[in-house]
Enzyme design. Sequence first.
Site, mmCIF file in Angstrom:
data_model
loop_
_atom_site.group_PDB
_atom_site.id
_atom_site.type_symbol
_atom_site.label_atom_id
_atom_site.label_comp_id
_atom_site.label_asym_id
_atom_site.label_seq_id
_atom_site.Cartn_x
_atom_site.Cartn_y
_atom_site.Cartn_z
ATOM 1 N N LYS A 282 0.953 -1.176 -0.286
ATOM 2 C CA LYS A 282 -0.447 0.157 -0.294
ATOM 3 C C LYS A 282 0.767 1.039 -0.050
ATOM 4 C CE LYS A 282 -3.969 1.822 2.452
ATOM 5 N NZ LYS A 282 -4.243 1.969 4.003
ATOM 6 N N SER B 153 -9.435 1.900 3.095
ATOM 7 C CA SER B 153 -8.526 2.501 2.072
ATOM 8 C C SER B 153 -7.927 1.330 1.657
ATOM 9 C CB SER B 153 -7.832 3.526 3.137
ATOM 10 O OG SER B 153 -7.299 2.955 3.817
ATOM 11 N N SER C 184 -9.522 -1.068 6.988
ATOM 12 C CA SER C 184 -9.297 -0.558 5.926
ATOM 13 C C SER C 184 -8.614 -1.933 5.711
ATOM 14 C CB SER C 184 -8.141 0.307 6.197
ATOM 15 O OG SER C 184 -8.786 1.574 5.959
#
Lengths: 532, 538
Positions: free
Chosen positions: A69, A192, A216
């Site tokens: 990420k 996210s 997330s």
Amino acid sequence: MLTLTLKEALQQIRQGKLSANELLEKCIQRQSKIKELNAFITETPDVAREQIKQISDSSTLKGLPVAVKDNFCTKNIRTTCASRMLEKYIPPYNATVVQRLYKQGGVLIGKTNMDEYAMGCGSIDSIYGPVRNPWKYKYKMRKVEKSKTAGPATQSTLHDKQRLGTRGTHSSAAQHDEVYNDDSDWFISGGSSGGSAVAVATGSCFGALGSDTGGSIRNPASYCGVVGLKPTYGHVSRYGLIPLVNSLDVPGIFARSVDDANILLNCIAGHDVNDSTTISDDFIPQQLYDEPSVKGLTIGIPKEYYVKELSDEVKQVWCDIADMLENNGAKVIQVSLPHTQYSINTYSIICACEVASNMARYDGIEFGHRADNNESTESLYAQSRHEGFNDVVRGRIFAGNYFLLRQNYEQYFKKALRVRRLIHDDFTRVYENGIDILLTPTTLSTAPSYRWFSQADNRTRTAEQDVFTQPINMAGVPAVTIPIRLSEDSLPISLQIIGQKFKDYEMLNIAKFIEQEVKFEHLKLNDIAHLS
Amino acid sequence: MATFMSMRFTSCKLCGHPVRRGIVNVSKLSKRYKATKLKQADTLVWEPVIGLEIHAQIAANAKLFSGASSQYGGAVNTQVSFLDSALPGTLPVLNKRCVEAGVTTAIALGCTINKVSRFDRKHYFYADLPAGYQITQQNHALANNGEFKYFVYGKYETDCVEKSARILQLQLEQDSGKSLHDDIAGRSLIDLNRAGCALMEIVTAPDFHTGSDAKSFVRDIKMLLVTLGTCDGKMSEGSMRVDANISVHKPGQPLGVRSEVKNLNSLTSVKKAIDYEIERQISVLENGGEVINETRSFDVDTGETLPMRDKELKQDYRFMPEPNLPPLRLYYTTDKSPSGTQQRVYVDILEKEIPMLPRDKRNYLIEKYGLNSYRANFIVNALAVELFDDLVKGKNIKSFSDFLMHQFLNLISQRDLTVAESNVMSSDIDKLYEWYQHRELSLENIQKIVTGLIEKQGASAREIAETLDLWQINDEKYLTDLCKQIIEENPKHVAKYKRGKKRALDRLIGQAKQKSNGKADLSTVNDILIKMMKTGAE
């Protein structure tokens, strides 16, 4: 080849049936094929090709590609947090978890897309555009007729506006009506860490790192039909993870199986001298049982998670799995986590406060976006920050600074900390009363469509999307989401297993048991074959 | 002769004051003293109340939360870790040595050590604070409730009094970087070498009433820290900086509104800034104005305090617990908790390691040599206890301590140096005392030699005496001729003396000193002059 799990791929490489180089090239091809899904912010095939040359045969991951990420610092590779503020930021160091993956023989295929600074639950608030869910992409493979969604649709009429409060009038179940049979729409990946979830689901890599502050990892894992692991807070180092909420952030894992998640957990967990909040006890990597059992375990079903907004299909899956566990010798009992309802509001305050504080460093002086403004230091700060952050980030900064003002501190921040303690104690009490794990849904429904999702603001969506995941962060306990089966609409439905602090392995064994029972059918890669 | 010498010294028992050369006119001084007294009486209706915050940089190799060097004087921005420049994703890791230094200091200040303390973030935007917040300890500090006894010197040695101030808190915190303002190019430059260095902030109760009290406190606490090795005490390098909270009120009434004068970086500035601020506030109030709660800076050149720019006015720091640091726990070896002992800080072990403190050394000098508390404190503060112990053997204690104080320790303390830093060898001091005893050098010229030893390093006392031609002239004939000449040239003063104005003699002696370039043996000159004027042998 790309449908293999990490464990299977490693086995085949060991047996000489597969070459890691070949696998990497396949993954790179896949990565470029799914560009339309917008899972990656920065693709790093050349980095991976360089790294794989240095991989030793004895390494754990043997050069298998992983995605990270874009809020984990990667040395000499830009790390943007999907924000204008860090659009050109190239960190001079690796996050501990990235460093450990490299050391164990993982190679970096790319940095994945996300909500700006991980603030969001749809992976749509990125300066690089939204991430798209590969399941039923553009509805090309849509099988289900409109009439079949009547269940959830009628359920939306049950909605009690008072109960919803600020969550807005859009119900998670109303989505399908609005977007039905529309090829221009698509499902969100969740967030996210949506990019990482999509990267794993599409076979672009064999595992990915995400961060989980309120859900997330688990939210996009659930929507994309992959395993999403949020380890115990303090089990995995946060050094190099660009923070959202320091006291809640946990680096975690996306994988195609529970075993894969465990292999990757073993690679990254353990004390880090650079992160004082990691536990100092020696970390001993463990394997999961080949055939785990739930016999004699006590499984709690928290009644507060049985909410009106929960879609019938998810509810059914939840019941079915509870029954299945009972049939396999586990004791399943209802438990209560009475402070669950206060979690979202508590989270809003704590999150805003830490965000206001953490974001104070982005002044455009040492690094990051610097506006073209020489009027004064203050106006340089103001303009750089205005240009650098989206309105979600700015909104939380304002709220946080308000909550932290001397006259508000007791009323908001201090009170939020006290409620957080109560939420934490809810879990402690349940586990002290003999519960081994908790079983809950991960999300209210299957993945919503982009068109529906983007009709409400970030704050509203966060409040409704994180409802089952967010209290777990408050408690600091581990949780894992695993896909169970497809909805009638052919979208993945997942459940969440919540473990006890630092008993991540025990939790994963139970998840593995369920996984072996349900035999979830992963995304068929030819489903996305129509992509360029 | 001995009586004469001691008379000379009586007239200069005025230490703790700026450079005083030559013969001191006692009567003139006492007049000045009376004047001050009078002025004080005028303003006595106002009582100043002062509290101090002392920021002492902890002597450690690395910073409070990063591994970067904390050495002073490195090239700009060469001692900056990723954390110090607040790069995203970095986390603070507490430096054990800094905790130990804080605990040691807190023990020596008689504080209650808190077994659990916490770190907080204090937010404000400033370019030399890269994270936008300082990590400090606000509500749960390392230690609280101590007390420190210090000495305030007076006009005379016998005026020296011991006072006491309460220590409210000792906390650990980060230092900021330095901003350099380039006014011509209209830009600011940032040096982050100091950013993140460890500070101990020592907060006192408002227990001071004059600038001199505050200065004395800072002077003695500095010596304590230096003795403990927890701070190098170099105020000129910024190792110790003082903020003073000052207010005035009329006794019996509530405390007045206070102002805070920040960043005082010398003992003189502490005194001057506070005294200025007291007078300013009194004058504001007497003229019907109001004192504003504000932050002020001290201008060393003008001796005035000035309000700082708007943005540095009192603001809401939005304190928040530092989420990346677990609570700081301290242990005693008797505590029951066996695991993970490596990184622990044990209070009782540190307590045992505390060296002989200044107050112990002071008591030692007082008890062993019968020195008064002023001298004992002065010798301790110059780190001259060992030197004194060594050299005083076989000498008259009074005479030698007089000599050491006035010919050496005063000179180095004016330069803010300790014995070791002065580079003056103890053998040189010993020799100078011997020459002085044998009347081979005048006190005046001894000071010149000591100054030379301090300033021109490497030269011996003898070399300096030779080079500057300083040996004392004891030749009877030369001195008689000199006296004759002086009497001839100063009939007025001679007449005054004869009329009974004994002070006139000082003027004549001063002439002898001047004419002989400080080399004439003044005690002999004194005798000859008296004899000449008594007999009238002109």
